[in-house]
Design a protein around this motif. Structure first.
Motif, mmCIF file in Angstrom:
data_model
loop_
_atom_site.group_PDB
_atom_site.id
_atom_site.type_symbol
_atom_site.label_atom_id
_atom_site.label_comp_id
_atom_site.label_asym_id
_atom_site.label_seq_id
_atom_site.Cartn_x
_atom_site.Cartn_y
_atom_site.Cartn_z
ATOM 1 N N SER A 187 40.702 -29.399 -19.522
ATOM 2 C CA SER A 187 41.064 -30.815 -19.865
ATOM 3 C C SER A 187 42.586 -30.848 -19.429
ATOM 4 O O SER A 187 43.184 -31.804 -19.595
ATOM 5 N N GLN A 188 43.414 -29.673 -19.356
ATOM 6 C CA GLN A 188 44.731 -29.683 -19.097
ATOM 7 C C GLN A 188 44.815 -29.517 -17.747
ATOM 8 O O GLN A 188 44.601 -28.506 -16.804
ATOM 9 N N ALA A 189 45.633 -30.469 -17.086
ATOM 10 C CA ALA A 189 46.031 -30.343 -15.620
ATOM 11 C C ALA A 189 47.002 -29.157 -15.405
ATOM 12 O O ALA A 189 46.689 -28.532 -14.295
ATOM 13 N N LEU A 190 47.649 -28.510 -16.020
ATOM 14 C CA LEU A 190 48.385 -27.447 -15.779
ATOM 15 C C LEU A 190 47.854 -26.237 -16.014
ATOM 16 O O LEU A 190 47.879 -25.282 -15.064
ATOM 17 N N TYR A 191 46.604 -26.125 -16.730
ATOM 18 C CA TYR A 191 45.677 -24.946 -16.767
ATOM 19 C C TYR A 191 44.899 -24.975 -15.456
ATOM 20 O O TYR A 191 44.585 -23.925 -14.672
ATOM 21 N N ALA A 192 44.887 -26.078 -15.134
ATOM 22 C CA ALA A 192 43.801 -26.356 -13.738
ATOM 23 C C ALA A 192 44.483 -25.829 -12.454
ATOM 24 O O ALA A 192 43.945 -25.134 -11.655
ATOM 25 N N ILE A 193 45.790 -26.115 -12.511
ATOM 26 C CA ILE A 193 46.542 -25.837 -11.138
ATOM 27 C C ILE A 193 46.862 -24.440 -11.152
ATOM 28 O O ILE A 193 46.747 -23.596 -10.099
ATOM 29 N N THR A 194 47.117 -23.662 -12.442
ATOM 30 C CA THR A 194 47.426 -22.493 -12.484
ATOM 31 C C THR A 194 46.403 -21.469 -12.090
ATOM 32 O O THR A 194 46.237 -20.669 -11.224
ATOM 33 N N ALA A 195 44.931 -21.705 -12.636
ATOM 34 C CA ALA A 195 43.553 -21.311 -12.430
ATOM 35 C C ALA A 195 43.362 -21.322 -11.055
ATOM 36 O O ALA A 195 42.926 -20.308 -10.347
ATOM 37 N N MET A 196 43.547 -22.501 -10.367
ATOM 38 C CA MET A 196 43.200 -22.768 -8.892
ATOM 39 C C MET A 196 44.226 -21.997 -8.010
ATOM 40 O O MET A 196 43.885 -21.115 -7.277
ATOM 41 N N ALA A 197 45.643 -21.859 -8.275
ATOM 42 C CA ALA A 197 46.300 -20.848 -7.597
ATOM 43 C C ALA A 197 45.929 -19.408 -7.500
ATOM 44 O O ALA A 197 45.791 -18.709 -6.566
ATOM 45 N N ALA A 198 45.602 -18.983 -8.953
ATOM 46 C CA ALA A 198 45.126 -17.602 -9.127
ATOM 47 C C ALA A 198 43.766 -17.393 -8.261
ATOM 48 O O ALA A 198 43.471 -16.284 -7.761
ATOM 49 N N GLY A 199 42.872 -18.408 -8.204
ATOM 50 C CA GLY A 199 41.482 -18.321 -7.377
ATOM 51 C C GLY A 199 41.864 -18.159 -5.803
ATOM 52 O O GLY A 199 41.100 -17.318 -5.300
ATOM 53 N N MET A 200 42.809 -18.876 -5.584
ATOM 54 C CA MET A 200 43.229 -18.901 -4.027
ATOM 55 C C MET A 200 43.445 -17.438 -3.618
ATOM 56 O O MET A 200 43.123 -16.882 -2.525
ATOM 57 N N ILE A 201 44.313 -16.785 -4.613
ATOM 58 C CA ILE A 201 44.917 -15.373 -4.023
ATOM 59 C C ILE A 201 43.570 -14.535 -4.375
ATOM 60 O O ILE A 201 43.554 -13.533 -3.202
ATOM 61 N N PHE A 255 40.868 -33.534 -6.077
ATOM 62 C CA PHE A 255 41.314 -32.892 -5.283
ATOM 63 C C PHE A 255 41.237 -31.757 -5.408
ATOM 64 O O PHE A 255 41.076 -30.741 -4.474
ATOM 65 N N PHE A 256 41.451 -30.913 -6.557
ATOM 66 C CA PHE A 256 41.523 -29.617 -6.739
ATOM 67 C C PHE A 256 39.864 -29.278 -6.358
ATOM 68 O O PHE A 256 39.911 -28.186 -6.027
ATOM 69 N N ALA A 257 38.880 -29.976 -7.168
ATOM 70 C CA ALA A 257 37.496 -29.478 -6.725
ATOM 71 C C ALA A 257 37.173 -29.644 -5.124
ATOM 72 O O ALA A 257 36.550 -28.911 -4.644
ATOM 73 N N THR A 258 38.109 -30.456 -4.381
ATOM 74 C CA THR A 258 37.656 -30.537 -2.847
ATOM 75 C C THR A 258 38.181 -29.185 -2.237
ATOM 76 O O THR A 258 37.849 -28.694 -1.428
ATOM 77 N N GLU A 259 39.453 -28.834 -2.705
ATOM 78 C CA GLU A 259 40.006 -27.384 -2.403
ATOM 79 C C GLU A 259 39.032 -26.252 -2.539
ATOM 80 O O GLU A 259 38.666 -25.356 -1.736
ATOM 81 N N ILE A 260 38.230 -26.322 -3.886
ATOM 82 C CA ILE A 260 37.247 -25.354 -3.918
ATOM 83 C C ILE A 260 36.221 -25.430 -2.857
ATOM 84 O O ILE A 260 35.799 -24.428 -2.568
ATOM 85 N N LEU A 261 35.592 -26.452 -2.701
ATOM 86 C CA LEU A 261 34.682 -26.706 -1.532
ATOM 87 C C LEU A 261 35.242 -25.938 -0.197
ATOM 88 O O LEU A 261 34.268 -25.429 0.298
ATOM 89 N N LEU A 262 36.481 -26.373 0.153
ATOM 90 C CA LEU A 262 36.927 -25.818 1.514
ATOM 91 C C LEU A 262 36.893 -24.388 1.573
ATOM 92 O O LEU A 262 36.546 -23.668 2.249
ATOM 93 N N ASN A 263 37.442 -23.835 0.359
ATOM 94 C CA ASN A 263 37.571 -22.418 0.276
ATOM 95 C C ASN A 263 36.164 -21.711 0.140
ATOM 96 O O ASN A 263 36.006 -20.606 0.679
ATOM 97 N N ALA A 264 35.280 -22.334 -0.451
ATOM 98 C CA ALA A 264 33.908 -21.783 -0.464
ATOM 99 C C ALA A 264 33.109 -21.675 0.989
ATOM 100 O O ALA A 264 32.919 -20.594 1.281
ATOM 101 N N THR A 265 33.559 -22.720 1.780
ATOM 102 C CA THR A 265 32.937 -22.453 3.041
ATOM 103 C C THR A 265 33.735 -21.496 3.772
ATOM 104 O O THR A 265 33.022 -20.764 4.811
ATOM 105 N N ASN A 266 35.090 -21.411 3.421
ATOM 106 C CA ASN A 266 35.999 -20.510 4.243
ATOM 107 C C ASN A 266 35.282 -19.009 4.190
ATOM 108 O O ASN A 266 35.487 -18.361 5.157
#
Lengths: 101, 192
Positions: free
Chosen positions: B25-39, A33-44
């Protein structure tokens, strides 16, 4: 040094490639799911950049609807994932072979 | 000049963050890095003059979606390492690059052919939020309402899926028990 539309499209492509690699690499469904969010953000990013350089607001509109779709996808997907996890205790893709596909 | 600096800085940060999300390979690292990337992605929207989109990105993605993921992760065992698929990395790399090049071709093709023209041009002397509102509630009103209905359906679906029989653990029950529970649950409203 002028930032052109191509810069943004190349960035969007790099992010899309990262997302695709994630989709193909991950076995855990939550990570998928995280990877899918990255795909959507790239198109955004691509939509917003085109909207800015063409001078048209339609790109931003499509980005809004993509965000709305992403939000509903997360709600439904996580609900299904929680139900599956309650029943099996695992969220790996390899375990999802009840249809013997 | 400052635009270039900001673009390259945030591009590097976003790529690093999303690479961490995909590779760790850590789910918590993945979710925090993801939130930072979104910002960091919202920074691009602000650079591009799409202020409203940037605000929505922060509110919806880092506020709602990431909170929902964090909530969902509480159900799952996140302390153990994530097991990965054993695929050939060369195939993954070739397929990823191929698909990305196709996406660039899709986006560049209408610009190269000069077929594109602004249907709803950005007006002078009007802020971004105002212009977005004017276009959204005139030309895109029907998709907007459909999106609202879709979000409502998603909300109800999420509540029903996640909140169903929260007081009992489906993991600790046998298949027959779950089956009989579903039967006793169904006919209360007179069937369908």
């Amino acid at each position: 040094m002028e930032i052109t539309l191509s810069h943004y499209l190349v960035l969007s492509t790099i992010l899309f490639a990262i997302g695709l690699i994630g989709v193909m690499r991950r076995k855990n469904l939550l990570m998928l799911f995280f990877a899918t969010e990255i795909l959507l953000n790239a198109t955004n990013i691509a939509f917003a950049a085109i909207s800015h350089y063409i001078g048209d607001l339609s790109g931003q509109m499509f980005a809004f609807f993509i965000i709305a779709i992403a939000a509903s996808e997360v709600a439904i997907g996580l609900g299904l994932l929680i139900v599956w996890y309650k029943r099996t205790g695992k969220i790996d893709l390899d375990q999802m072979n009840s249809m013997r596909g | 000049m400052f635009e270039a600096i900001a673009f390259y800085l945030f591009a590097a940060l976003t790529i690093v963050m999303f690479t961490i999300t995909v590779m760790t390979s850590q789910a918590l690292y993945a979710i925090t890095a993801m939130a930072a990337g979104m910002i960091f992605i919202s920074a691009f929207f602000f650079i591009l003059g799409a202020d409203f989109l940037g605000a929505i990105q922060i509110i919806v993605y880092t506020g709602a979606v990431m909170a929902l993921y964090a909530f969902g992760m509480m159900f799952f065992d996140t302390t153990r390492d994530v097991v990965e698929k054993r695929t050939n990395p060369q195939i993954v790399f070739v397929l990823g690059v191929l698909a990305a090049v196709m996406v660039v071709a899709i986006f560049v093709a209408p610009i190269v052919s000069n077929n594109i023209q602004a249907l709803y041009p950005i007006q002078e002397g009007v802020g971004n939020s105002q212009a977005v509102g004017m276009v959204l509630f005139t030309k895109y009103l029907v998709p907007f309402e459909l999106a609202a209905v879709m979000l409502l359906v998603a909300m109800i679906g999420g509540i029903i899926l996640a909140g169903k029989k929260m007081d009992r653990s489906l993991t600790l029950m046998a298949e027959e028990e779950i089956g009989s529970m579903d039967e006793s649950f169904e006919p209360q409203e007179g069937g369908h």
